[in-house]
Motif scaffolding. Sequence first.
Motif, mmCIF file in Angstrom:
data_model
loop_
_atom_site.group_PDB
_atom_site.id
_atom_site.type_symbol
_atom_site.label_atom_id
_atom_site.label_comp_id
_atom_site.label_asym_id
_atom_site.label_seq_id
_atom_site.Cartn_x
_atom_site.Cartn_y
_atom_site.Cartn_z
ATOM 1 N N UNK A 168 -42.329 -15.213 43.448
ATOM 2 C CA UNK A 168 -42.884 -15.133 44.800
ATOM 3 C C UNK A 168 -42.481 -16.353 45.624
ATOM 4 N N UNK A 169 -42.578 -17.547 45.021
ATOM 5 C CA UNK A 169 -42.213 -18.770 45.739
ATOM 6 C C UNK A 169 -40.704 -18.843 45.979
ATOM 7 N N UNK A 170 -39.932 -18.416 44.988
ATOM 8 C CA UNK A 170 -38.488 -18.365 45.169
ATOM 9 C C UNK A 170 -38.127 -17.423 46.310
ATOM 10 N N UNK A 171 -38.765 -16.257 46.342
ATOM 11 C CA UNK A 171 -38.497 -15.299 47.409
ATOM 12 C C UNK A 171 -38.883 -15.846 48.773
ATOM 13 N N UNK A 172 -40.019 -16.553 48.838
ATOM 14 C CA UNK A 172 -40.449 -17.134 50.105
ATOM 15 C C UNK A 172 -39.438 -18.150 50.595
ATOM 16 N N UNK A 173 -39.003 -19.046 49.706
ATOM 17 C CA UNK A 173 -38.053 -20.080 50.112
ATOM 18 C C UNK A 173 -36.723 -19.468 50.554
ATOM 19 N N UNK A 174 -36.268 -18.431 49.851
ATOM 20 C CA UNK A 174 -35.021 -17.779 50.246
ATOM 21 C C UNK A 174 -35.162 -17.123 51.606
ATOM 22 N N UNK A 175 -36.317 -16.492 51.844
ATOM 23 C CA UNK A 175 -36.553 -15.866 53.148
ATOM 24 C C UNK A 175 -36.562 -16.903 54.265
ATOM 25 N N UNK A 176 -37.164 -18.068 53.996
ATOM 26 C CA UNK A 176 -37.187 -19.125 55.005
ATOM 27 C C UNK A 176 -35.784 -19.660 55.279
#
Length: 243
Positions: A168-176
Amino acid sequence: MFSPHGPSLRELAIQALSSVERGYDLLAPKFDHTPFRTPDGVLDATADALRPLGPFGRGLDVCCGTGAGLRVIDSLCRERITGVDFSAGMLAQARRAHPAAACVRADARALPFAEAFDLAVSFGALGHFLPADRPALFAGVYRALRPGGLFAFPLGAPPPITSGWYWALLGFDLAMRVRNAVWRPPFVMYYRTCPLGAVRDDLTAAGFTVTTVPLTPLGRRADGAPRYRLVLARKPTAETGRP
């Protein structure tokens, strides 16, 4: 994730497409009703870990937001406390919650203080600074502290790769990163850019002596590692050059 008093999806979308400063100005009235506010458990565990190291004189909350961390330093410091943030909206909320505190609007990468505080804290703010910005942030905190002063902040352990939170955190950072590549102004908020080792190195380079203590009330991961550590960065005393 949000209480009925929190922001709507539309409000969050508008915030996410704004700059960091403007986004937090918009979010400020409802920020305390979101999961982005540092939980009381983390605040209380930090206060309990710092209490044996005090009492302290003047205290500073760096990137104070709506003032949750001001409660921590108010319980530890005998003199006036100060919160600094660059969002006018967040500072307005902090003033309402802590009318006795001084609230100063400033960029944390250029703090306007010199040897004024005995204790500085920060909660949940490191993700708003790219690794290249941390030296300026830590140098400013170093200048703001009196000799022998302490800079303290909790840092969560990274979730294991098998955890849903990891992805979830990896996905958030990639989205940002994608958002910031295609949209201006940028909104800097990452969860995976401040590992303990890198943070320790930057603090040491700024002149601090760095130790950590586990925040045991917040539990341990399945591998036995503490879920949170409190980073303790001490400015050396003027007389000996040692903490």
